[in-house]
Design an enzyme around this catalytic site. Structure first.
Site, mmCIF file in Angstrom:
data_model
loop_
_atom_site.group_PDB
_atom_site.id
_atom_site.type_symbol
_atom_site.label_atom_id
_atom_site.label_comp_id
_atom_site.label_asym_id
_atom_site.label_seq_id
_atom_site.Cartn_x
_atom_site.Cartn_y
_atom_site.Cartn_z
ATOM 1 N N LYS A 1 -50.977 77.674 -50.681
ATOM 2 C CA LYS A 1 -50.196 77.060 -51.760
ATOM 3 C C LYS A 1 -50.572 75.584 -51.900
ATOM 4 C CE LYS A 1 -46.415 80.324 -51.207
ATOM 5 N NZ LYS A 1 -45.153 80.646 -50.556
ATOM 6 N N GLN B 1 -40.078 78.475 -47.432
ATOM 7 C CA GLN B 1 -40.978 79.573 -47.052
ATOM 8 C C GLN B 1 -40.237 80.587 -46.181
ATOM 9 O OE1 GLN B 1 -44.310 79.992 -48.053
ATOM 10 N NE2 GLN B 1 -44.100 81.960 -47.042
ATOM 11 N N ASP C 1 -38.914 79.268 -56.984
ATOM 12 C CA ASP C 1 -39.093 80.655 -56.535
ATOM 13 C C ASP C 1 -38.128 81.595 -57.264
ATOM 14 O OD1 ASP C 1 -41.162 81.280 -54.850
ATOM 15 O OD2 ASP C 1 -40.128 80.650 -53.021
#
Ligand code: NAP
Length: 286
Positions: A52, A96, A119
């Site tokens: 990422k 994460q 997200d």
């Protein structure tokens, strides 16, 4: 023989467009920032975070990593999220997964500011997706929808079978398909006759994490197959949930692993960070 849906090339094209958008923002004195929080020492997570970070760098998004010890308390994690919510420089926040037990990841997602929730995991954005209101859609389903758009694969009126009901893939995927007027079946570990559900489907989306769970005799001719799974074969090579070699002979379209859904997921994260940056700066119609 199926047409391969080339996620790698499509993701590259999307990243190039996002790079141009980031350059335009830079001309206005705005640099998009993504904050990524990682808790504990998970090797797979480290690889995902590194990927990422590279993708952000390529596009012109500033990437800030926050590593927290495995032993931290829920309150300390929430404190960091609060701090990042208030930081005007930070446009997107990503926590994460997984995070070590007994930390509660959903409680942490719930604290991420709606307009920084790139997200799309907090209840506001989950709800927005359900009622068809603009918000952040989780990156994997969003990437899959972009694939359908790019390859002009019809969804309306089709029977879609999704295998997996996680909050990050299966459930939001079902909502996305429903919003395009598909008839959706969600299968999971207690589904009694998976074969029957799949055999009936025009589109199959597998998000399980079990190699070869979708076999040639379970699908009909001309089916569209999207493979989200990430597994290792006997030689340690990355592979999906679908028996690609055999199923691709019956399908009309299929995604490979690697080179299918994976690169699209990362591209959609970048897309969501640019979208968040524009929203927070009231630019365009975002
Ligand atoms: P997850 O939370 O573990 O969910 C897996 C789902 O599969 C669950 O809903 C489970 O059912 C269902 N399942 C398990 N065994 C089954 C069976 N025998 N028959 C039918 N359903 C079964 O996983 P996830 O986070 O959604 O991820 C799924 C896979 O996608 C993993 O391999 C992951 O690495 C991969 N992934 C890839 C990307 C990408 O960008 N390529 C992104 C995200 C995830 P229950 O709910 O009943 O337990």
């Amino acid at each position: 023989m199926a047409q391969i849906i080339d996620g790698k090339s499509l993701a590259k094209k999307i990243r190039e467009n996002l790079k141009k958008e980031a350059e335009e923002l830079k001309k206005m004195g705005i640099i998009p920032h993504l904050a990524v929080i990682m808790v504990g020492n998970n090797d797979a997570s480290k690889v995902y975070v590194r990927n990422k970070s590279r993708a952000c760098e390529e596009v012109g998004i500033e990437f800030k990593e926050y590593f927290l010890e495995e032993s931290i308390k829920q309150e300390e994690l929430i404190e960091l999220i609060d701090k990042l919510n208030k930081d005007k420089k930070i446009n997107g926040i990503l926590l994460q997964s997984p995070i070590p037990k007994p930390l509660d990841i959903q409680k942490a997602f719930n604290k991420i500011d709606n307009i920084k929730d790139v997200d799309g995991f907090n209840p506001y954005n989950v709800g927005s997706l359900c009622i068809g209101q603009d918000g952040f859609i989780p990156c994997t389903p969003l990437g899959i929808m972009k694939m359908f758009e790019e390859y002009k694969i019809e969804i309306e009126g089709k029977k879609v079978a999704i295998i997996g009901r996680s909050n990050i893939v299966g459930k939001p995927m079902a909502q996305c398909m429903l919003s395009k007027n598909a008839t959706v079946t969600i299968c999971h570990s207690r589904t009694k006759e998976l074969r029957k559900e799949l055999k009936d489907a025009d589109i199959i989306i597998s998000a399980v994490g079990t190699r070869n769970i979708v076999k040639e005799d379970m699908v009909k001719d001309g089916v569209v197959v999207i493979d989200v799974g990430m597994n290792r074969d006997d030689k340690g090579k990355l592979c999906g949930d679908v028996d690609f070699e055999k199923v691709s002979k019956k399908a009309s379209y299929i995604t490979p692993v690697p080179g299918g859904v994976g690169p699209m997921t990362i591209a959609m994260l970048l897309h969501n960070v640019i979208k968040a940056t524009k929203m927070q700066n009231m630019i365009g119609n975002n």
